[in-house]
Design a protein around this motif. Structure first.
Motif, PDB file in Angstrom:
ATOM      1  N   PRO A 324       0.831  -1.214   0.000  1.00 23.71           N
ATOM      2  CA  PRO A 324       0.000   0.000   0.000  1.00 23.71           C
ATOM      3  C   PRO A 324       0.857   1.251   0.000  1.00 23.71           C
ATOM      4  N   ARG A 325       0.311   2.260  -0.609  1.00 24.29           N
ATOM      5  CA  ARG A 325       1.013   3.523  -0.668  1.00 24.29           C
ATOM      6  C   ARG A 325       0.909   4.238   0.685  1.00 24.29           C
ATOM      7  N   LEU A 326       2.053   4.716   1.139  1.00 18.57           N
ATOM      8  CA  LEU A 326       2.101   5.432   2.417  1.00 18.57           C
ATOM      9  C   LEU A 326       1.986   6.914   2.154  1.00 18.57           C
ATOM     10  N   GLY A 327       1.043   7.592   2.794  1.00 16.02           N
ATOM     11  CA  GLY A 327       0.847   9.018   2.619  1.00 16.02           C
ATOM     12  C   GLY A 327       1.701   9.815   3.591  1.00 16.02           C
ATOM     13  N   LYS A 328       1.309  11.109   3.756  1.00 16.56           N
ATOM     14  CA  LYS A 328       2.039  11.986   4.652  1.00 16.56           C
ATOM     15  C   LYS A 328       1.830  11.608   6.107  1.00 16.56           C
ATOM     16  N   PHE A 329       0.638  11.088   6.411  1.00 17.43           N
ATOM     17  CA  PHE A 329       0.300  10.717   7.791  1.00 17.43           C
ATOM     18  C   PHE A 329       0.219   9.204   7.902  1.00 17.43           C
ATOM     19  N   ALA A 330       0.489   8.746   9.089  1.00 16.83           N
ATOM     20  CA  ALA A 330       0.503   7.293   9.300  1.00 16.83           C
ATOM     21  C   ALA A 330      -0.893   6.713   9.315  1.00 16.83           C
ATOM     22  N   SER A 331      -1.889   7.491   9.752  1.00 18.73           N
ATOM     23  CA  SER A 331      -3.258   6.980   9.831  1.00 18.73           C
ATOM     24  C   SER A 331      -4.230   8.100   9.503  1.00 18.73           C
ATOM     25  N   ALA A 332      -5.474   7.721   9.281  1.00 19.06           N
ATOM     26  CA  ALA A 332      -6.510   8.702   8.972  1.00 19.06           C
ATOM     27  C   ALA A 332      -6.795   9.600  10.178  1.00 19.06           C
ATOM     28  N   ALA A 333      -6.643   9.050  11.385  1.00 14.40           N
ATOM     29  CA  ALA A 333      -6.878   9.862  12.583  1.00 14.40           C
ATOM     30  C   ALA A 333      -5.862  10.990  12.675  1.00 14.40           C
ATOM     31  N   ASP A 334      -4.605  10.690  12.345  1.00 12.78           N
ATOM     32  CA  ASP A 334      -3.587  11.743  12.369  1.00 12.78           C
ATOM     33  C   ASP A 334      -3.890  12.808  11.320  1.00 12.78           C
ATOM     34  N   ALA A 335      -4.412  12.382  10.173  1.00 15.26           N
ATOM     35  CA  ALA A 335      -4.756  13.347   9.128  1.00 15.26           C
ATOM     36  C   ALA A 335      -5.880  14.258   9.588  1.00 15.26           C
ATOM     37  N   ARG A 336      -6.898  13.687  10.280  1.00 15.62           N
ATOM     38  CA  ARG A 336      -8.001  14.519  10.776  1.00 15.62           C
ATOM     39  C   ARG A 336      -7.509  15.507  11.823  1.00 15.62           C
ATOM     40  N   LYS A 337      -6.640  15.057  12.704  1.00 14.69           N
ATOM     41  CA  LYS A 337      -6.093  15.965  13.710  1.00 14.69           C
ATOM     42  C   LYS A 337      -5.302  17.104  13.057  1.00 14.69           C
ATOM     43  N   ALA A 338      -4.554  16.779  12.012  1.00 15.90           N
ATOM     44  CA  ALA A 338      -3.763  17.814  11.323  1.00 15.90           C
ATOM     45  C   ALA A 338      -4.669  18.823  10.642  1.00 15.90           C
ATOM     46  N   ARG A 339      -5.749  18.342  10.005  1.00 20.26           N
ATOM     47  CA  ARG A 339      -6.673  19.260   9.352  1.00 20.26           C
ATOM     48  C   ARG A 339      -7.366  20.161  10.370  1.00 20.26           C
ATOM     49  N   THR A 340      -7.738  19.583  11.534  1.00 22.85           N
ATOM     50  CA  THR A 340      -8.388  20.387  12.579  1.00 22.85           C
ATOM     51  C   THR A 340      -7.437  21.459  13.103  1.00 22.85           C
ATOM     52  N   MET A 341      -6.184  21.107  13.318  1.00 22.03           N
ATOM     53  CA  MET A 341      -5.196  22.071  13.802  1.00 22.03           C
ATOM     54  C   MET A 341      -4.965  23.180  12.779  1.00 22.03           C
ATOM     55  N   GLN A 342      -4.920  22.803  11.498  1.00 21.48           N
ATOM     56  CA  GLN A 342      -4.690  23.807  10.458  1.00 21.48           C
ATOM     57  C   GLN A 342      -5.862  24.775  10.363  1.00 21.48           C
ATOM     58  N   SER A 343      -7.079  24.260  10.530  1.00 22.71           N
ATOM     59  CA  SER A 343      -8.249  25.146  10.478  1.00 22.71           C
ATOM     60  C   SER A 343      -8.240  26.118  11.659  1.00 22.71           C
ATOM     61  N   HIS A 344      -7.822  25.654  12.833  1.00 23.07           N
ATOM     62  CA  HIS A 344      -7.743  26.541  13.999  1.00 23.07           C
ATOM     63  C   HIS A 344      -6.691  27.629  13.793  1.00 23.07           C
ATOM     64  N   LEU A 345      -5.560  27.252  13.193  1.00 21.93           N
ATOM     65  CA  LEU A 345      -4.508  28.246  12.944  1.00 21.93           C
ATOM     66  C   LEU A 345      -4.965  29.293  11.929  1.00 21.93           C
ATOM     67  N   ASP A 346      -5.662  28.830  10.890  1.00 19.97           N
ATOM     68  CA  ASP A 346      -6.149  29.785   9.890  1.00 19.97           C
ATOM     69  C   ASP A 346      -7.149  30.761  10.499  1.00 19.97           C
ATOM     70  N   ARG A 347      -7.999  30.287  11.358  1.00 16.66           N
ATOM     71  CA  ARG A 347      -8.994  31.163  11.986  1.00 16.66           C
ATOM     72  C   ARG A 347      -8.324  32.174  12.913  1.00 16.66           C
ATOM     73  N   ALA A 348      -7.308  31.709  13.643  1.00 14.49           N
ATOM     74  CA  ALA A 348      -6.592  32.632  14.529  1.00 14.49           C
ATOM     75  C   ALA A 348      -5.873  33.704  13.728  1.00 14.49           C
ATOM     76  N   ALA A 349      -5.333  33.323  12.572  1.00 19.11           N
ATOM     77  CA  ALA A 349      -4.647  34.312  11.728  1.00 19.11           C
ATOM     78  C   ALA A 349      -5.619  35.349  11.200  1.00 19.11           C
ATOM     79  N   GLU A 350      -6.816  34.921  10.820  1.00 12.09           N
ATOM     80  CA  GLU A 350      -7.818  35.871  10.339  1.00 12.09           C
ATOM     81  C   GLU A 350      -8.239  36.839  11.447  1.00 12.09           C
ATOM     82  N   LEU A 351      -8.347  36.347  12.681  1.00 10.86           N
ATOM     83  CA  LEU A 351      -8.738  37.223  13.785  1.00 10.86           C
ATOM     84  C   LEU A 351      -7.651  38.243  14.100  1.00 10.86           C
ATOM     85  N   ILE A 352      -6.392  37.843  13.916  1.00 10.93           N
ATOM     86  CA  ILE A 352      -5.292  38.774  14.196  1.00 10.93           C
ATOM     87  C   ILE A 352      -5.285  39.912  13.181  1.00 10.93           C
ATOM     88  N   ARG A 353      -5.604  39.617  11.969  1.00 11.54           N
ATOM     89  CA  ARG A 353      -5.633  40.650  10.944  1.00 11.54           C
ATOM     90  C   ARG A 353      -6.727  41.672  11.241  1.00 11.54           C
TER      91      ARG A 353
END
Length: 353
Positions: A324-353
């Motif tokens: 099987p092809r190995l992606g950037k994350f080891a599991s789907a749970a890690d991918a979901r956590k990364a997406r959630t963290m990225q969305s929180h960072l983007d929202r914080a950046a918008e609030l700072i502006r």
């Protein structure tokens, strides 16, 4: 007026030693000297509580008022004479006066309970003087019978002959009277015994009735307790029955549902219907085995088996497993956590502006 002079003698140096009544004021030099010379002086030896020890009672001679050679005259003793007692008269008059007594009061002189007639006869009423109210009065049947027996007794005594004139008749009549008295006494004793037996019988009946009543009360109480216990047990049994019926109904509903087939379990279990189908379901077991000819496999050689295996398709004899092809994350749970963290960072950046 003459004056009285008081001579005071000065203390001598050795008074504490030679004077037996000398008292020192303290254990100073004089006390030390007295102690050193062999004499011990004690404070308060003469004065105070010990002073009475040095007193002496004076010897005073006793003087007689009358010389021994003088004799006094003795008065003669007169003998007492007994007084003459005069006899008391049979009658005398005494006058008294009191606030609690009247001179006109006359006491009731003694009088007998009854007076017999002059002819000497005794009335029949005197035979009843022992009867009193509550003890024989008012008269009942027993008292009347006693009066009749007394009358017969007096009549019998009056009819008795003189014992000296006819002793045989007197003895025979007395024996008959005694036999009648004994029979009467036996009848009275028997009646008293019957009365006592009736009282005992009534007491036993009362006791039996009371015991029966107590036993009935106990049985009724026991019956009530047993009924209550039986009702409680029946209610508990009914509740358990309803609960078990509900469990059975739920289990039956679960059993009625068609279960999904587990192919792996069917082929892993050699007792499953895959290997041993049920005949009641219309399946035939080993009925068509004759049409599958397998006897020629027993006569094949090794070269024939190899040739047969080479004739099979390659996909049946070789297994291709792709990695099987190995992606950037080891599991789907890690991918979901990364997406959630990225969305929180983007929202914080918008609030700072």
């Amino acid at each position: 007026m003459a004056t009285r002079s008081l001579a005071v003698q000065m203390e001598r140096p050795h008074d504490y030693y030679y004077d037996p009544v000398y008292t020192v004021s303290g254990f100073g030099a004089a006390a030390r000297n007295a102690t050193g010379s062999g004499r011990v002086l004690r404070l308060g030896a003469v004065s105070g509580a010990n002073r009475y020890k040095y007193f002496r009672t004076p010897a005073v001679t006793t003087l007689r008022t009358v010389p021994p050679e003088v004799l006094l005259s003795v008065e003669p003793v007169q003998m007492a004479v007994a007084p003459v007692i005069e006899p008391e008269p049979a009658k005398k008059t005494v006058a008294t006066q009191s606030d609690f007594r009247e001179s006109e009061t006359q006491t009731d002189p003694y009088s007998p309970d009854y007076v017999l007639p002059a002819d000497g006869s005794q009335p029949e009423l005197l035979q009843l003087q022992e009867l009193q109210w509550g003890r024989g009065l008012p008269a009942g049947v027993a008292e009347i019978e006693m009066i009749e027996r007394a009358r017969k007794r007096r009549a019998f005594e009056a009819s008795l002959p003189v014992i000296t004139d006819d002793p045989e008749s007197w003895r025979r009549m007395m024996e008959m009277q005694q036999m009648e008295e004994m029979a009467r006494r036996e009848a009275e004793i028997q009646a008293l015994q019957e009365q006592r037996l009736d009282i005992i019988r009534q007491a036993l009946q009362d006791r039996d009735m009371e015991t029966k009543f107590v036993n009935e009360q106990r049985m009724e109480e026991l019956r009530d307790r047993t009924s209550v216990a039986a009702a409680v047990a029946a209610d508990r049994t009914q509740r358990e029955r309803i609960r078990e019926l509900r469990k059975i109904a739920v289990a039956r509903q679960r059993a009625a549902r068609p279960a999904a087939r587990d192919i792996i379990r069917d082929y892993a279990d050699h007792a499953s219907e895959t290997y041993a189908p049920l005949r009641r379901e219309g399946r035939r077991v080993d009925r068509d085995a004759a049409k599958y000819e397998t006897a020629y496999l027993q006569d094949m050689k090794y070269q024939d088996v190899v040739a047969l295996a080479e004739s099979l398709p390659r996909r049946l004899t070789q297994v291709n497993i792709e990695r099987p092809r190995l992606g950037k994350f080891a599991s789907a749970a890690d991918a979901r956590k990364a997406r959630t963290m990225q969305s929180h960072l983007d929202r914080a950046a918008e609030l700072i502006r």
